[in-house]
Write a protein that holds these residues in place. Structure first.
Motif, PDB file in Angstrom:
ATOM      1  N   SER A 276       8.116   6.653  -0.895  1.00 55.60           N
ATOM      2  CA  SER A 276       6.751   6.865  -1.364  1.00 55.60           C
ATOM      3  C   SER A 276       6.702   6.723  -2.885  1.00 55.60           C
ATOM      4  O   SER A 276       7.735   6.639  -3.558  1.00 55.60           O
ATOM      5  CB  SER A 276       6.259   8.260  -0.947  1.00 55.60           C
ATOM      6  OG  SER A 276       4.859   8.355  -1.090  1.00 55.60           O
ATOM      7  N   TYR A 277       5.490   6.707  -3.431  1.00 51.23           N
ATOM      8  CA  TYR A 277       5.310   6.530  -4.875  1.00 51.23           C
ATOM      9  C   TYR A 277       3.891   6.960  -5.221  1.00 51.23           C
ATOM     10  O   TYR A 277       3.040   7.123  -4.325  1.00 51.23           O
ATOM     11  CB  TYR A 277       5.582   5.078  -5.284  1.00 51.23           C
ATOM     12  CG  TYR A 277       4.848   4.042  -4.461  1.00 51.23           C
ATOM     13  CD1 TYR A 277       3.668   3.462  -4.908  1.00 51.23           C
ATOM     14  CD2 TYR A 277       5.348   3.647  -3.218  1.00 51.23           C
ATOM     15  CE1 TYR A 277       2.997   2.511  -4.156  1.00 51.23           C
ATOM     16  CE2 TYR A 277       4.681   2.698  -2.455  1.00 51.23           C
ATOM     17  CZ  TYR A 277       3.509   2.135  -2.924  1.00 51.23           C
ATOM     18  OH  TYR A 277       2.846   1.213  -2.170  1.00 51.23           O
ATOM     19  N   PRO A 278       3.595   7.191  -6.506  1.00 49.93           N
ATOM     20  CA  PRO A 278       2.292   7.779  -6.874  1.00 49.93           C
ATOM     21  C   PRO A 278       1.082   7.016  -6.356  1.00 49.93           C
ATOM     22  O   PRO A 278       0.117   7.629  -5.901  1.00 49.93           O
ATOM     23  CB  PRO A 278       2.337   7.780  -8.409  1.00 49.93           C
ATOM     24  CG  PRO A 278       3.792   7.931  -8.725  1.00 49.93           C
ATOM     25  CD  PRO A 278       4.503   7.123  -7.678  1.00 49.93           C
ATOM     26  N   THR A 279       1.105   5.680  -6.398  1.00 48.95           N
ATOM     27  CA  THR A 279      -0.045   4.923  -5.931  1.00 48.95           C
ATOM     28  C   THR A 279      -0.283   5.129  -4.442  1.00 48.95           C
ATOM     29  O   THR A 279      -1.417   5.200  -3.969  1.00 48.95           O
ATOM     30  CB  THR A 279       0.134   3.425  -6.226  1.00 48.95           C
ATOM     31  OG1 THR A 279       0.308   3.246  -7.633  1.00 48.95           O
ATOM     32  CG2 THR A 279      -1.073   2.621  -5.772  1.00 48.95           C
ATOM     33  N   ARG A 280       0.808   5.216  -3.681  1.00 49.83           N
ATOM     34  CA  ARG A 280       0.711   5.486  -2.244  1.00 49.83           C
ATOM     35  C   ARG A 280       0.104   6.867  -2.007  1.00 49.83           C
ATOM     36  O   ARG A 280      -0.781   7.041  -1.174  1.00 49.83           O
ATOM     37  CB  ARG A 280       2.101   5.388  -1.616  1.00 49.83           C
ATOM     38  CG  ARG A 280       2.223   5.917  -0.200  1.00 49.83           C
ATOM     39  CD  ARG A 280       1.471   5.076   0.788  1.00 49.83           C
ATOM     40  NE  ARG A 280       1.769   5.475   2.155  1.00 49.83           N
ATOM     41  CZ  ARG A 280       0.985   5.207   3.189  1.00 49.83           C
ATOM     42  NH1 ARG A 280      -0.141   4.536   3.004  1.00 49.83           N
ATOM     43  NH2 ARG A 280       1.325   5.578   4.402  1.00 49.83           N
ATOM     44  N   LEU A 281       0.563   7.849  -2.759  1.00 47.51           N
ATOM     45  CA  LEU A 281       0.027   9.203  -2.619  1.00 47.51           C
ATOM     46  C   LEU A 281      -1.438   9.243  -3.039  1.00 47.51           C
ATOM     47  O   LEU A 281      -2.251   9.947  -2.430  1.00 47.51           O
ATOM     48  CB  LEU A 281       0.853  10.174  -3.463  1.00 47.51           C
ATOM     49  CG  LEU A 281       0.459  11.650  -3.404  1.00 47.51           C
ATOM     50  CD1 LEU A 281       0.439  12.166  -1.977  1.00 47.51           C
ATOM     51  CD2 LEU A 281       1.404  12.486  -4.252  1.00 47.51           C
ATOM     52  N   ARG A 282      -1.789   8.477  -4.060  1.00 42.65           N
ATOM     53  CA  ARG A 282      -3.179   8.415  -4.495  1.00 42.65           C
ATOM     54  C   ARG A 282      -4.076   7.902  -3.365  1.00 42.65           C
ATOM     55  O   ARG A 282      -5.195   8.376  -3.171  1.00 42.65           O
ATOM     56  CB  ARG A 282      -3.293   7.503  -5.711  1.00 42.65           C
ATOM     57  CG  ARG A 282      -4.710   7.209  -6.156  1.00 42.65           C
ATOM     58  CD  ARG A 282      -5.294   8.289  -7.019  1.00 42.65           C
ATOM     59  NE  ARG A 282      -4.737   8.279  -8.361  1.00 42.65           N
ATOM     60  CZ  ARG A 282      -5.066   9.153  -9.308  1.00 42.65           C
ATOM     61  NH1 ARG A 282      -5.944  10.105  -9.039  1.00 42.65           N
ATOM     62  NH2 ARG A 282      -4.517   9.106 -10.507  1.00 42.65           N
ATOM     63  N   LYS A 283      -3.579   6.919  -2.614  1.00 45.73           N
ATOM     64  CA  LYS A 283      -4.356   6.370  -1.505  1.00 45.73           C
ATOM     65  C   LYS A 283      -4.654   7.456  -0.469  1.00 45.73           C
ATOM     66  O   LYS A 283      -5.787   7.588   0.011  1.00 45.73           O
ATOM     67  CB  LYS A 283      -3.578   5.218  -0.856  1.00 45.73           C
ATOM     68  CG  LYS A 283      -4.301   4.557   0.311  1.00 45.73           C
ATOM     69  CD  LYS A 283      -3.440   3.499   0.983  1.00 45.73           C
ATOM     70  CE  LYS A 283      -3.156   2.329   0.067  1.00 45.73           C
ATOM     71  NZ  LYS A 283      -2.430   1.237   0.784  1.00 45.73           N
ATOM     72  N   LEU A 284      -3.653   8.256  -0.133  1.00 47.32           N
ATOM     73  CA  LEU A 284      -3.847   9.325   0.854  1.00 47.32           C
ATOM     74  C   LEU A 284      -4.753  10.420   0.312  1.00 47.32           C
ATOM     75  O   LEU A 284      -5.603  10.963   1.034  1.00 47.32           O
ATOM     76  CB  LEU A 284      -2.494   9.911   1.256  1.00 47.32           C
ATOM     77  CG  LEU A 284      -1.470   8.925   1.818  1.00 47.32           C
ATOM     78  CD1 LEU A 284      -0.171   9.642   2.146  1.00 47.32           C
ATOM     79  CD2 LEU A 284      -2.015   8.210   3.050  1.00 47.32           C
TER      80      LEU A 284
END
Length: 431
Positions: A276-284
């Motif tokens: 995972s990575y910040p952009t992925r977490l931002r999407k969720l």
């Protein structure tokens, strides 16, 4: 796998009832039933995002379901009645199957209510609401979304954690993901296929023995690693493990209650596999916040504006906002399935943490024995002991060897007792 002629009378009864549930749910395709077609997107973009999408009850009436809803609800009701007649009121596996029948009837009622307020209300019953608390006195999902947004904003201000360029087209991503999955499932009797598709909303979607990659999506290697662990090591693996069940065949299929657990497990795998990575977490996080906005009365244009403010294009903002309103109307309550990711992550993480604390490590791999639901885990342990459920064949390495996971959770259990406010005050001079 046991053949049917090797099963006893009780096992055959359970298998027969289980097979009936699997057969009955076959034509129910929730995401296909709620999605908006390309004409809605084209019209929205044509008007430059100034007009609400032309979606109402009549729109869905023009897209009829592929089954007779009244007959299908009666079918599940009859199965539920037969479960009680043949297994009794308190039989453990019978209780799981009866709940599944009730859930599927509720799913059908939700699909019947497409385009109305009832759609969103039933969705909340099935998947939860952003205003739900995890436990008495704890923060809600919407609180979690706001908290994560604050953390991510602090990370963004650094400016040195930019995502790698998305230099892989769909075909390249397909080839790379297929190669990686062949290493994982190389000895599987089932062939795991990865292929391109232009009929999905997300960048990727998993089926029973396949993963679809959206044709026009772009990827980098970190994205492919996330797809490997999320779609492959969790969604495909749990499907295959469910299909390998000789008696409880219902574990190959997932009602909404299992969606929360399975998506949570997939996000947890992304985290512990460092995929995972910040952009992925931002999407969720954005998905959770969008649903909360809609629950609080925001319409489609306002949610679309929320994405535009973060720098998304009008087309991407439409795609993101439509996830929250599909099945509903542009001014109605949201479809809350996308809460499953963060909600499920917290619930699964807490479950594993508690299992380690209680010394019940044998419970943890059972999360992968099919499309499981957290509330059934104690019963599944009992069913394994009785021989009605077999242990999962396909397990990610993090769950086949629990040494590292157990050590991590031991530290996590202790860290939970520390006050972050006190830590922040004490560390003020060194951070």
């Amino acid at each position: 796998m046991n053949s049917l002629n090797e099963l006893g009378d009780y096992q055959l009864t359970v298998r027969g009832l289980s097979d009936r549930i699997v057969e009955a749910q076959t034509p129910i395709r929730v995401l296909d039933a709620v999605k908006w077609d390309d004409t809605i997107r084209a019209d929205f973009l044509k008007h430059k995002g100034k007009q609400l999408p032309a979606v109402d009850r009549d729109y869905y009436a023009g897209r009829p379901l592929a089954f007779d809803t009244a007959a299908k609800k009666l079918e599940f009701q009859n199965i539920e009645r037969d479960i009680t007649r043949q297994l009794g009121q308190f039989n453990p596996v019978g209780q799981i199957m009866r709940r599944m029948c009730r859930e599927y009837r509720m799913v059908i009622r939700m699909l019947e209510a497409r385009g109305t307020e009832d759609f969103g209300l039933i969705s909340q019953d099935l998947y939860g609401a952003a205003s739900d608390a995890f436990h008495a006195g704890d923060p809600t999902l919407s609180d979690l979304g706001l908290m994560f947004s604050e953390f991510l904003n602090n990370i963004d201000r650094r400016g040195d954690l930019e995502d790698e360029p998305k230099n892989l087209c769909a075909k390249q991503a397909v080839d790379l993901l297929q190669h990686r999955l062949n290493k994982v499932f190389g000895e599987a009797e089932e062939t795991i296929r990865v292929f391109e598709s232009d009929g999905i909303l997300a960048d990727a979607a998993a089926g029973a023995d396949y993963i679809k990659i959206r044709t026009d999506a772009k990827f980098n290697e970190r994205d492919v690693k996330a797809l490997e662990v999320h779609e492959g090591l969790v969604h495909v693996a749990t499907t295959l493990n469910g299909q390998n069940q000789p008696i409880c065949t219902f574990l190959a299929k997932g009602p909404p209650s299992s969606t929360v657990t399975q998506e949570g497990l997939a996000i947890l795998m992304e985290v512990i596999a460092f995929a995972s990575y910040p952009t992925r977490l931002r999407k969720l996080t954005n998905r959770t916040r969008a649903i909360h906005m809609a629950e609080e009365g925001a319409d489609f244009l306002q949610v679309c504006g929320f994405y535009r403010e973060q720098g998304f294009s009008l087309e991407d903002s439409y795609s993101n906002a439509s996830r929250a309103f599909r099945g509903s109307s542009p001014t109605g309550l949201p479809f809350t399935k996308d809460l499953s990711y963060l909600k499920g992550f917290i619930m699964v993480y807490n479950y594993i943490q508690l299992a380690v604390r209680k010394g019940k490590l044998e419970q943890i791999p059972l999360l992968f024995c099919g499309k499981t639901t957290l509330e059934d885990m104690r019963t599944l342990r009992q069913l394994v002991d009785e021989g009605l459920v077999v242990a999962p064949k396909y397990l990610p390495p993090q769950f086949s060897d629990l040494n590292s996971l157990s050590a991590w959770m031991c530290f996590s259990n202790f860290l939970n007792h520390l006050s972050l406010d006190r830590i922040e005050a004490d560390y003020a001079n060194i951070l």
